[in-house]
Design a protein around this motif. Structure first.
Motif, PDB file in Angstrom:
ATOM      1  N   HIS A   8     -13.089-109.440  -0.283  1.00  0.00           N
ATOM      2  CA  HIS A   8     -11.955-110.153  -0.825  1.00  0.00           C
ATOM      3  C   HIS A   8     -11.314-109.370  -1.958  1.00  0.00           C
ATOM      4  N   ALA A   9     -10.220-109.899  -2.476  1.00  0.00           N
ATOM      5  CA  ALA A   9      -9.467-109.163  -3.488  1.00  0.00           C
ATOM      6  C   ALA A   9      -9.018-110.086  -4.602  1.00  0.00           C
ATOM      7  N   GLY A  10      -9.698-111.201  -4.726  1.00  0.00           N
ATOM      8  CA  GLY A  10      -9.392-112.098  -5.835  1.00  0.00           C
ATOM      9  C   GLY A  10      -8.228-113.047  -5.625  1.00  0.00           C
ATOM     10  N   CYS A  11      -7.563-112.946  -4.467  1.00  0.00           N
ATOM     11  CA  CYS A  11      -6.423-113.831  -4.223  1.00  0.00           C
ATOM     12  C   CYS A  11      -6.918-115.262  -3.997  1.00  0.00           C
ATOM     13  N   SER A  12      -6.007-116.226  -4.142  1.00  0.00           N
ATOM     14  CA  SER A  12      -6.440-117.616  -4.029  1.00  0.00           C
ATOM     15  C   SER A  12      -6.956-117.942  -2.629  1.00  0.00           C
ATOM     16  N   VAL A  13      -6.318-117.344  -1.617  1.00  0.00           N
ATOM     17  CA  VAL A  13      -6.794-117.561  -0.242  1.00  0.00           C
ATOM     18  C   VAL A  13      -8.223-117.036  -0.103  1.00  0.00           C
ATOM     19  N   CYS A  14      -8.478-115.887  -0.772  1.00  0.00           N
ATOM     20  CA  CYS A  14      -9.819-115.285  -0.708  1.00  0.00           C
ATOM     21  C   CYS A  14     -10.871-116.177  -1.367  1.00  0.00           C
ATOM     22  N   VAL A  15     -10.542-116.704  -2.530  1.00  0.00           N
ATOM     23  CA  VAL A  15     -11.510-117.496  -3.285  1.00  0.00           C
ATOM     24  C   VAL A  15     -11.885-118.752  -2.522  1.00  0.00           C
ATOM     25  N   SER A  16     -10.864-119.409  -1.955  1.00  0.00           N
ATOM     26  CA  SER A  16     -11.117-120.612  -1.183  1.00  0.00           C
ATOM     27  C   SER A  16     -12.012-120.314   0.023  1.00  0.00           C
ATOM     28  N   ALA A  17     -11.714-119.238   0.738  1.00  0.00           N
ATOM     29  CA  ALA A  17     -12.511-118.886   1.916  1.00  0.00           C
ATOM     30  C   ALA A  17     -13.921-118.490   1.509  1.00  0.00           C
ATOM     31  N   GLU A  18     -14.013-117.753   0.405  1.00  0.00           N
ATOM     32  CA  GLU A  18     -15.330-117.311  -0.047  1.00  0.00           C
ATOM     33  C   GLU A  18     -16.233-118.517  -0.305  1.00  0.00           C
ATOM     34  N   VAL A  52     -11.781-103.603   8.478  1.00  0.00           N
ATOM     35  CA  VAL A  52     -11.062-104.626   7.719  1.00  0.00           C
ATOM     36  C   VAL A  52      -9.597-104.216   7.575  1.00  0.00           C
ATOM     37  N   ARG A  53      -8.693-105.097   7.947  1.00  0.00           N
ATOM     38  CA  ARG A  53      -7.266-104.794   7.824  1.00  0.00           C
ATOM     39  C   ARG A  53      -6.587-105.680   6.789  1.00  0.00           C
ATOM     40  N   ILE A  67     -10.117-113.891   8.119  1.00  0.00           N
ATOM     41  CA  ILE A  67     -10.059-115.337   7.895  1.00  0.00           C
ATOM     42  C   ILE A  67      -8.787-115.696   7.141  1.00  0.00           C
ATOM     43  N   ASN A  68      -7.936-116.467   7.794  1.00  0.00           N
ATOM     44  CA  ASN A  68      -6.620-116.754   7.211  1.00  0.00           C
ATOM     45  C   ASN A  68      -5.993-115.428   6.781  1.00  0.00           C
ATOM     46  N   TYR A  69      -5.108-115.445   5.823  1.00  0.00           N
ATOM     47  CA  TYR A  69      -4.465-114.192   5.429  1.00  0.00           C
ATOM     48  C   TYR A  69      -4.083-114.254   3.963  1.00  0.00           C
ATOM     49  N   GLY A  70      -4.720-113.412   3.184  1.00  0.00           N
ATOM     50  CA  GLY A  70      -4.380-113.355   1.765  1.00  0.00           C
ATOM     51  C   GLY A  70      -3.484-112.169   1.484  1.00  0.00           C
ATOM     52  N   ALA A  71      -3.946-110.971   1.872  1.00  0.00           N
ATOM     53  CA  ALA A  71      -3.204-109.744   1.607  1.00  0.00           C
ATOM     54  C   ALA A  71      -3.694-108.658   2.550  1.00  0.00           C
ATOM     55  N   SER A  72      -2.815-107.714   2.861  1.00  0.00           N
ATOM     56  CA  SER A  72      -3.228-106.574   3.669  1.00  0.00           C
ATOM     57  C   SER A  72      -3.978-105.584   2.789  1.00  0.00           C
ATOM     58  N   LEU A  73      -4.737-104.694   3.399  1.00  0.00           N
ATOM     59  CA  LEU A  73      -5.406-103.664   2.599  1.00  0.00           C
ATOM     60  C   LEU A  73      -4.375-102.786   1.895  1.00  0.00           C
ATOM     61  N   GLU A  74      -3.222-102.586   2.542  1.00  0.00           N
ATOM     62  CA  GLU A  74      -2.164-101.796   1.901  1.00  0.00           C
ATOM     63  C   GLU A  74      -1.709-102.454   0.606  1.00  0.00           C
ATOM     64  N   ASP A  75      -1.599-103.775   0.642  1.00  0.00           N
ATOM     65  CA  ASP A  75      -1.228-104.506  -0.582  1.00  0.00           C
ATOM     66  C   ASP A  75      -2.285-104.311  -1.667  1.00  0.00           C
ATOM     67  N   VAL A  76      -3.545-104.370  -1.252  1.00  0.00           N
ATOM     68  CA  VAL A  76      -4.633-104.245  -2.229  1.00  0.00           C
ATOM     69  C   VAL A  76      -4.629-102.847  -2.853  1.00  0.00           C
ATOM     70  N   LYS A  77      -4.345-101.834  -2.038  1.00  0.00           N
ATOM     71  CA  LYS A  77      -4.285-100.461  -2.556  1.00  0.00           C
ATOM     72  C   LYS A  77      -3.211-100.326  -3.634  1.00  0.00           C
ATOM     73  N   GLY A  78      -2.070-100.999  -3.375  1.00  0.00           N
ATOM     74  CA  GLY A  78      -0.939-100.834  -4.285  1.00  0.00           C
ATOM     75  C   GLY A  78      -0.951-101.788  -5.465  1.00  0.00           C
ATOM     76  N   ASP A  79      -1.943-102.650  -5.522  1.00  0.00           N
ATOM     77  CA  ASP A  79      -1.998-103.727  -6.510  1.00  0.00           C
ATOM     78  C   ASP A  79      -2.709-103.256  -7.779  1.00  0.00           C
ATOM     79  N   GLU A  80      -1.975-102.573  -8.654  1.00  0.00           N
ATOM     80  CA  GLU A  80      -2.605-102.013  -9.872  1.00  0.00           C
ATOM     81  C   GLU A  80      -2.499-103.013 -11.016  1.00  0.00           C
TER      82      GLU A  80
END
Lengths: 80, 80
Positions: A8-18, A52-53, A67-80
């Motif tokens: 996960h990447a800390g997004c709200s969708v991620c936290v709920s799924a986690e 993982v995509r 599981i559901n969709y929070g962010a793409s890996l590309e988004d996570v890479k660019g998320d500084e």
């Protein structure tokens, strides 16, 4: 031992799924690992290799389920 | 008792997710129900009400998690 890895990447969708999905897994049979790609960007390449995509994603013995969709890996890479 | 409901429509993505994800759930704590929307189209409206937009999907105590992507509910409706 079976291995369940939750990406996960800390997004709200991620936290709920986690919280809910990991809670439902059988911890007597699965060793659970959590990989936070937002906090440790060195793990992003490893996640991509694993298939993982997008996040959140759950890998069960190497099979990746997005599981559901929070962010793409590309988004996570660019998320500084 | 916790309830896990797995919605699928017989697609290959559904079958793979069903086998692996359901296997990983803690069956001592979750009662597992499987709803096959391809075989019982009367359940489609119920699935929509529950928040299911595509299959395969897993509902954990009412929270819906879409797992990968096999088909939309619209596809399932039209799949005669």
């Amino acid at each position: 031992m079976n291995i369940a890895t939750f990406y996960h990447a800390g997004c709200s969708v991620c936290v709920s799924a986690e919280q809910q999905v990991l809670d439902a897994l059988d911890k007597n049979r699965f060793k659970i690992e959590i990989v936070h790609l937002g906090e440790d960007k060195t793990k992003i390449a490893e996640a991509e290799q694993a298939g993982v995509r997008s996040v959140p994603a759950l890998s069960l013995n190497g099979s990746v389920f997005h599981i559901n969709y929070g962010a793409s890996l590309e988004d996570v890479k660019g998320d500084e």
